[in-house]
Scaffold this motif. Sequence first.
Motif, PDB file in Angstrom:
ATOM      1  N   PHE A   1       0.874  -1.154  -0.051  1.00 14.14           N
ATOM      2  CA  PHE A   1       0.102   0.108  -0.061  1.00 14.14           C
ATOM      3  C   PHE A   1       0.972   1.234  -0.097  1.00 14.14           C
ATOM      4  N   VAL A   2       0.458   2.307  -0.365  1.00 14.33           N
ATOM      5  CA  VAL A   2       0.874   3.585  -0.237  1.00 14.33           C
ATOM      6  C   VAL A   2       0.464   4.281   0.828  1.00 14.33           C
ATOM      7  N   MET A   3       1.204   4.785   1.736  1.00 16.14           N
ATOM      8  CA  MET A   3       0.862   5.549   2.898  1.00 16.14           C
ATOM      9  C   MET A   3       0.674   6.894   2.556  1.00 16.14           C
ATOM     10  N   PRO A   4      -0.591   7.198   2.853  1.00 20.49           N
ATOM     11  CA  PRO A   4      -1.276   8.742   2.712  1.00 20.49           C
ATOM     12  C   PRO A   4      -0.848   9.817   3.242  1.00 20.49           C
ATOM     13  N   VAL A   5      -0.169   9.591   4.750  1.00 23.37           N
ATOM     14  CA  VAL A   5       0.221  10.772   5.573  1.00 23.37           C
ATOM     15  C   VAL A   5       1.452  10.444   6.167  1.00 23.37           C
ATOM     16  N   ASP A   6       2.223  11.189   6.619  1.00 24.19           N
ATOM     17  CA  ASP A   6       3.499  10.956   7.771  1.00 24.19           C
ATOM     18  C   ASP A   6       2.716  10.681   8.861  1.00 24.19           C
ATOM     19  N   GLU A   7       3.345   9.731   9.658  1.00 22.67           N
ATOM     20  CA  GLU A   7       2.987   9.273  11.062  1.00 22.67           C
ATOM     21  C   GLU A   7       4.034   8.542  12.054  1.00 22.67           C
ATOM     22  N   ARG A   8       4.257   9.510  13.009  1.00 18.82           N
ATOM     23  CA  ARG A   8       5.440   9.284  13.973  1.00 18.82           C
ATOM     24  C   ARG A   8       5.017   7.981  14.772  1.00 18.82           C
ATOM     25  N   ASN A   9       3.614   7.955  15.212  1.00 18.57           N
ATOM     26  CA  ASN A   9       3.301   6.926  15.934  1.00 18.57           C
ATOM     27  C   ASN A   9       2.312   5.960  15.580  1.00 18.57           C
ATOM     28  N   ALA A  10       2.617   5.209  14.492  1.00 19.29           N
ATOM     29  CA  ALA A  10       1.511   4.452  14.023  1.00 19.29           C
ATOM     30  C   ALA A  10       1.689   2.889  14.545  1.00 19.29           C
TER      31      ALA A  10
END
Length: 861
Positions: A381-390
Amino acid sequence: MWAQEGFPWVVPFGGGAQGATDFRFLIDHTPAGARGHITVDAEGRFNLAGRRIRFWGINISASACFPSREDAVQIAEQIAHAGFNIVRFHHMDAFWSNPTVINYSQGNSRRLNPDALARFDYLFAQLRQRGVYANINLLVTRQFRAADGLPAETDQIMWEVKKQHALGFFYRPMLELQKEYARQILTHRNPHTGLTYAEDPAVAMVEIHNENGLLHGWLSGFLDDAPAPYMEELQRQWNEWLQRKFRTTEALRKAWDERSAPLGEPMLNNPRFAQGLKGWSVEQHGNARVESATLSGGPNGSGVARLRIIQSGAEAWHVQLNQSGLRLEANRIYTVRFHARASEKRTLAVSIGQAYAPWQILGFNREFEVDTEWREYRFSFVMPVDERNARLNFYRLGEQTGEVLIADVLLASGGEVRYLPDGDALGERRVPMLRYRERDRFSPQALRTWHEFLWETERAYWQEMARYLKRELNYRGIVIGTIIGCTTPHLMEAMDAIDGHAYWSHPEFPGVPWDGNNWFVRNLPMVNSDEATVHRLATQRVLGKPFTVTEYDHAAPNQYAAEGALMFAAHGALQDWDALFLFNYSRNYGQGRITEHFDQNQHPAKWTLARAAAALFLRADVRPAQRLVCAVLSREQEIDAIRQVWAWYLPDGRVANLDGRVATMHRVATALAPKQPPRNALRPQEASAPDARRVSDTGELTWNRAQAGRGYFTITTPMSKAAIGFIERRKLDLGHQFTLEVKDAPLNGFAVIALTVLQEKPAWRALVIAISTAENTGWNLRDLGEGRITLGNQWGSTPTRVYTPTALLGLPYSATRVKAWALDERGARAREIQPTPQGKDRALLELSPRLRTVWYEIVVS
C-alpha cells in the motif's frame, strides 16, 4: 414506575376534536389545490398563488394508504383536526403490505391492484376536500421480479429490495419499469376529483426514490455480489466511461499511481515472536476474553503468537494484537506480510493506524480469510500521510471463540502496488469494478475515479427521472429525488427541493433486521445531547433550495418521546425550512394503544403535542433566525469526501466545516457555488456553539445544557411558548410575563409543557399541553443496560397511560378575567379549574395529575 401512577388516556380514532383541540384553523384553504400548483419562488421557497406556504405533514404508510371508505373519512378527519396540511403516502408499493397498490398475485410487479387503488382514490379525495395536500412516493419497497422482463437472476435477490433498487440507477430495463409505474400512478384519473394525479394541484410533491442512491448502494455493499447480468452491464458502462476519460491503459496506470520499489529493512520489533510477545500488545475489551501465548514451529521456523478467544466480543476491536511506535512516511510504498491460521474458518483484519486516540486507520485496512492451514498473506500500500506513532494492528480476532495463530510478520518499505490486470486492460474493457469490500486495496486516485463514475451515473438517473415526470407526464408540482445522507447536495441540485430524514433513538436490531423480538432503542433524551438530529439536518440544507424533512420521529418506547415534535418544529421554524413530516400514522389505527415504534396517532404524548408544533411552524410563531452561517461545498470536495463516509452519511455541509450545533442560534446552509453566499453571511469559522447555553439570535429559543444530564429547551414567542426537558424545580420565564414553575415531574424531572395561543381577540384563548411520558398498560419494558431498553414483542394492551407533571403556570391577567378547564380526550371541557389570584394583575393556574388530563383550555375575557 414513578411516585405518581399515571392515568388512562386513549387517543380517540377519527375526527371530532372539540373546542381548543380542533386545529383545523391552521389549514389555509379547502379544498387542497384550489389555488393552483405549488411552485418554487426566486428565494427558494414553496409558493402558492404568489404567497409563501409551509407544510406540516404526517406519513401514511403501506396498508394504511388503502382503508375502507368509513375509515378513510375518520382518518382524514383526525389528520385535519390535528392541524396537518399534507400527507406523505409511503410504502404504497410494499410487497409485504396487505393490501398494496401493486398486484403481486399476478406473479410480477407491473400491474396495479384496482381495489387498493380505488381505496387510495377515496382517501386522497377525503383529505383533499379538507385542505390536506399529498406527497406521493414512487419507489419505496417494490419487489422487482424476473417476470417483469428482467434477468432470471433478479429473483435471487427478490427479498433484498434495496439492493434491487440500487441496480435501477444504471440498469435501463429496471429504470423503464420505474417510469412505467410512475405513469400508471400519475396518469390514473381519480373518479372522486375528476383529475389525474399528475394534473391535480393537491399533489404538492412527488418523490422519485426513498432512501437510496447508487453511491449509497455501493457503500452498502449491494453491488459487490449483485447478479451477473447487472454487473456485466455496470462493467461495460465503467470501461466505456474510463475510455472517454483516460483513452489508454498507460494513462490510467499513471493516474492510479501504480508503482514498485525494492523492499527495505524490516521495521517490527520481535517480528517472529522469538522473544515471546515482547514488543506486542494483546488487547481485550468489553466482554471479550482472550488467553495469549507463544509457540514454536511456525512457518519458516518462526515463533507463533497464539490467541485463544474464550469469550467473544460485540465489536470488531474487542480483541486485538498490535505493535505501536512505528514511523511511516507519506507517499512511500510499504508491504505487510505474515502467516496465519485458525482452529476454524473465519474472517480477520489487519490495518495501519494511529497508536493513539482517535485510533484512525491510515490508508491500509484489509480483511482476509483464514482456515486450519497455514497461509501466507502479503499486502502492499501507499502511505497517505506522515505518522510518527503508527501501529500495525490485527483485529476482528474476538468475533468468535477459538484459536487464531499468527507468525513471521514483516512490515517494510517497498513492494509493488498494482491495480489493473496485465496487458491493455482498458482497450480490451477488462478494468474491473471496485468492490466495496475491496476498497482498501486501491489507491486514493483509483477510488476517486470510481466514485466520480458512480456520481455521474447517479446524476444521470436523477435528471432523467425528473425530466420524465415533468416533461412526459406533465406533472407541475415539486419533484424530490431522495434524502441527503443517501445521496449528496450536488446530486440533488437539479431537483425542486432538498430532503432529509432523521430519527432520535431509532430501533436497533442486533440480529435480523426488523426482528420483532430482538431489538432495542436508546432510552436517552435528545435535550441532553450535543449530537442531536436537528444538528445533522441543518448541515443538509442547501442555500437557495426549499428544504423538507419528510420523516422524523423519536421512536417508542423511548420514554422522552414527548420532546420530539416541538424541538423539531422549533428548529425548523428558526431555520426557515419549508416542510416537516412526522413518521408515522399507524397502519394499526383505531386500537387505542401504541402498537409500534413510530406510532403518532396512538401515542398520547406525540399526537397531542403535534398540534402545538403545527401552530408554531405553520404560523411562523418562531421567527427565522436573523443571521446565516454558510459554507461552500464544491463538486470536487463532495466527490473527494466520499472516501470518508458510510452509506447513510454521504457528504453534506460538514465536509465544508459547517457545524450543525449552531442551528439553535442562526440559520445554517450549504452553498454549492463560491459566489452564492450573501455578503453578510457568517463563515463556519466565525460562528461557534457554546457548550452550556445556546440562544437563538431572535431571543425566542434557548437550549440550556449547563447542568449535566438535566438539559432543557424553552420557546418564548408571543403565540407559542414551551418548556421541554428536565424542568422539575425550575422557575422559568416564558416571556411576555408568562412564568412556569414545575413542582414535580416523572423521569427524574422530565416534562413538556406547551402553550399555544388560539386567538387574541375578542377574547384571548389558549391550549396548554402538559405531559411527561406515555406507555401501554402492561407493556414489558426491560432495561438491557448501557441506556438500552426493549419490549420484545410484548407491547401491552389498551388503555395507554400517561404521566404528567405538577406545575404552576403564571398568567399576566387578573384571576377574575381567567377561566380554565381540564379537557377530556376529545378536547371537550371536562372540569373547570379555578385560577389563584397573584395580586391585581396576575393569576396562577395549577396543572396537576389529579385533574387526569394532558391538556387545558384557558380563556381570558
